[in-house]
Design an enzyme around this catalytic site. Structure first.
Site, PDB file in Angstrom:
ATOM      1  N   ASP A 182       0.835  -1.203   0.000  1.00 14.70           N
ATOM      2  CA  ASP A 182       0.000   0.000   0.000  1.00 14.70           C
ATOM      3  C   ASP A 182       0.867   1.250   0.000  1.00 14.70           C
ATOM      4  OD1 ASP A 182       0.647   0.756   2.844  1.00 14.70           O
ATOM      5  OD2 ASP A 182      -0.305  -1.177   3.221  1.00 14.70           O
TER       6      ASP A 182
ATOM      7  N   GLU B 277      21.927 -22.244 -18.667  1.00 17.18           N
ATOM      8  CA  GLU B 277      20.982 -21.401 -17.919  1.00 17.18           C
ATOM      9  C   GLU B 277      21.716 -20.251 -17.223  1.00 17.18           C
ATOM     10  OE1 GLU B 277      17.426 -24.431 -16.548  1.00 17.18           O
ATOM     11  OE2 GLU B 277      19.397 -24.677 -15.636  1.00 17.18           O
TER      12      GLU B 277
END
Ligand code: GLA
Length: 728
Positions: free
Chosen positions: A534, A614
């Site tokens: 928030d 990777e």
């Protein structure tokens, strides 16, 4: 620009593209007249039509005129008990037990600069960026005063509001509902969008028609919650990303909240937002003050995209603060999904050295480094290094990690205590518990009473020592349960209703202390992922871990919802291992990176377990992230598709403010055989500019926007692409 027109007792709050207007009526009531596209400043008072409506009472001053009623007039700050039966923003308990409050205009001031709220987060304005209007209202019968604050940011099209209540009478008054703002929009056919979900599936947008009666979202968990975000949108029924009138309202607060949308008997729509009145009772002795937290509002006449971009700019520049506000955040590797509680110095160093080779800039040691913390049943509250795991303490570990060229950060959960901890043995009364009742556990832990300064100061003293003990540049501040048994030994019975709010104030106070003492530490907020995501937290922590769900496809949904209010720069997002820990799904590494780049970007896996191929991909991703950083973090964000509706692919775009460059990110859904051709349509380019599209060719902006970019075919499930467009 704030303007007061004395002749008509009218306030105009102008931003570049919006006007907000209200007036003082002859009896001192504040009546709201307009919020929408920018207007010249004429009074909209003519919209205040009156009629004798049955069962809508009239104030005494109306005499024999039955046409004026607070029940039917659009109000700026409606109280209860004197004629308005819609959802109020203020409810009181007066000394005689009555519940009426009747606020009338007393005076106002207009000043340059943005007001601040003591102990509470708020948007701020640099020199010349904002103006403040304060309107003082008083109930002449009890002396209760309310000062309505308005902060006006013309360039951001943002208006903030907050309220300061003071008992100006001689008898005690209790506030039982003290919300921050009311927006009475008149008769409009609107949709309400809320952002709802659950732990690991936060902020999924839900759009529904505003219907007669009350629609409400709230949290009574003591935190904003995974279930509902404290941000809501009202928009015209046909509003979309690039057209239609939209209003957004976000609460700058991190505790219990409530947002109410009410469509009244005549179709008028009222939006109210603030602290939830549930178990809220704030006692004001004569002279005492209570401040209701801030809300921020924006209005867009051109759709949801502009509304979001207004919030993004405001949050980046006028809410986030400090050293990290504009600096590039480090690419981090977090140990949680890599090791959980199972690590020691040796393992951390191995992970670190493997990460360093791929270009990771910061190693974050998550939960498990302190006290007797070997699982999530014990140890919280004991913020000293577990020497069995890290024999020399933090300093030698951090020195070695620094020597690899990486910074170092730690995880903390200061608001919590495990019953199996030294802290709890010494101070069992510091946990929120109701005497005579067994306490309720959440994740097997209790919540500390942060309303008591001695409690958070004591926890802080421990953590401060740790932060001073080594070169720590990052802290993840977690909070992993809802509040229950909310009772404090430090408050008398009639003040227990203040505790939820005082708890939040304690959290803010400790955060403020920490950023004052350690201004260069980057703090990332977290609450089991996005349970406290928030605007309140963003004032202290310029980024927040968006969700405990790291699955790229699930993340598409929740990052889409999050983007309605919050900018990419605050959304904590990481690449994790496959099959994913939460869903069991396997997605390509490239796709996981494309999704995590629409956030702060980092990794949450054990790099030692990756193949050489990777690891070189990881290296390339980190380089790409750095190359695109200015667009990802400061660019204008556009949602090109809605992943809840379009399953074929999800696309979004970051565009440089001068439109000279853009990054279009696309993630496809499941592969189909013999699939139709797919095209993505960029938005907001300069039609006359010629752009080089990486690996494709040069095209005018209008060609790209209206003809689109073709997506490659095939390649398996969940493929992804990033198209970089640059002015030639
Ligand atoms: C919460 C956080 C996770 C992790 C764990 C550690 O769930 O959201 O990221 O830090 O706590 O216990």
């Amino acid at each position: 620009m704030i303007e007061f027109v004395a002749s008509s007792r009218l306030f105009n709050l102008h931003t570049h593209h919006t006007t907000y207007q209200f007036l003082i009526d002859p009896n001192g009531f504040l009546l709201h007249t307009y919020y929408g596209r920018r207007c010249g400043g004429d009074s909209f008072g003519y919209l205040l039509r009156q009629a004798d409506r049955g069962f809508s009472p009239n104030p005494r001053e109306a005499g024999r005129d039955r046409t004026f009623s607070l029940d039917t007039q659009p109000q700026e700050f409606p109280a209860v008990g004197v004629g308005d039966f819609r959802t109020p923003v203020l409810e009181v308990e007066n000394a005689d037990g009555s519940c009426a409050a009747d606020l009338r205009y007393v005076s106002h001031t207009i000043s340059s600069g943005k007001y601040a709220l003591e102990g509470l987060p708020a948007f701020y304005g640099e020199e010349g960026e904002a103006e403040t209007l304060e309107v003082l209202l008083r109930d002449p019968w009890t002396g209760l005063e309310a000062t309505l604050y308005y902060g006006v940011f013309p360039q951001l099209d943002l208006i903030t509001r907050a309220v300061r209540f003071q008992n100006g009478g001689s008898q005690p008054i209790a506030l039982t509902r003290a919300m921050s703002a009311c927006l009475d929009l008149g008769r409009m056919d609107l949709d309400l969008i809320t952002f709802d979900g659950y732990h690991t599936g936060e902020r999924h947008p839900c759009r529904q028609a505003v219907r007669p009666g009350l629609q409400q979202i709230s949290s009574i968990r003591g935190i904003t919650s995974h279930q509902h975000n404290n941000f809501v949108v009202l928009c015209q029924k046909d509003a979309g990303e690039t057209h239609g009138l939209c209003y957004g309202m976000a609460l700058v607060y991190s505790g219990n909240f409530e947002a109410n949308v009410e469509r009244s008997q005549f179709g008028d729509v009222r939006l109210t937002m603030g602290i939830s009145p549930w178990h809220f009772r704030f006692q004001l002795a004569p002279g005492e003050v209570f401040t209701a937290p801030e809300v921020s509002m924006t209005c867009s006449g051109s759709g949801l995209q502009t509304m979001s971009q207004n919030f993004h700019r405001a949050i980046r520049h006028n809410l986030c603060r400090g050293w990290w506000k504009t600096r590039r955040r480090p690419v981090l590797l977090n140990t949680w999904e890599a090791a959980y509680f199972d690590f020691d110095q040796q393992k951390l160093l191995e992970i670190a050295s493997s990460a360093a080779e791929t270009g990771v800039e910061l190693l974050v040691m998550d939960d498990g480094w302190f006290g007797e913390r070997n699982d999530d049943y014990e140890g919280l509250g004991d913020w000293f290094v577990n020497l069995k795991k890290l024999p020399g303490g933090l300093a030698p570990l951090v020195e070695q990690i620094n020597a690899m060229g990486m910074d170092f950060g730690i995880w903390i959960e200061p608001e919590m205590v495990s019953e199996k901890s030294r802290l709890y043995q010494e101070h069992p009364d510091w946990a929120l518990q109701i005497p005579g009742r067994p306490s309720t556990r959440g994740r097997s832990q209790l919540v500390l009473d942060f309303s008591r300064e001695e409690v958070w100061r004591s926890v802080y003293a421990q953590i401060k020592k740790v932060l001073e003990s080594a070169n720590i540049t990052y802290v993840k501040w977690d909070m992993n349960r809802s509040l229950t048994d909310v009772w404090s030994g430090a408050l008398p019975a009639q003040r227990q209703g203040e505790l939820y709010h005082r708890y939040v104030l304690g959290v803010y106070a400790m955060l403020e202390q920490m950023i004052t003492d350690f201004p260069k530490i980057l703090i990332e907020g977290c609450s089991g992922g996005g349970g406290r995501f928030d605007c309140g937290m963003l004032y202290y922590t310029p980024q927040i871990w968006a969700s405990d769900n790291t699955d790229a496809m699930d993340r598409l949904l929740l990052q889409y919802g999050t983007s309605f209010c919050y900018p990419t720069s605050v959304v904590g997002s990481h690449v994790s291992a496959v099959p994913n820990e939460q869903t069991g799904r396997t997605t390509p590494l490239n796709t996981r990176a494309v999704v995590a780049m629409s956030g702060t970007f980092g990794y949450e896996l054990d790099p030692r377990k990756l193949s050489e191929r990777e690891r070189s991909q990881m290296r390339a991703q980190i380089d790409e992230f750095k190359r695109f950083y200015h667009l990802l973090q400061d660019g204008d964000y556009a949602r090109l598709t809605n992943p809840f509706r379009d399953q074929e692919f999800t696309a979004w775009q970051h565009t440089a403010p001068d439109r000279s460059e853009a990054l279009v990110s696309v993630v496809a859904g499941m592969a189909r055989s013999n699939a139709p051709f797919r095209t993505v349509y960029p938005r907001g380019l300069d039609p006359d500019m010629v752009y080089q599209v990486d690996g494709w060719g040069c095209f005018r902006g209008d060609t790209l926007m209206y003809g689109g970019i073709p997506l490659p075919q095939g390649g398996g499930d969940y493929q992804s692409w990033q198209f970089h467009l640059k002015k030639v």
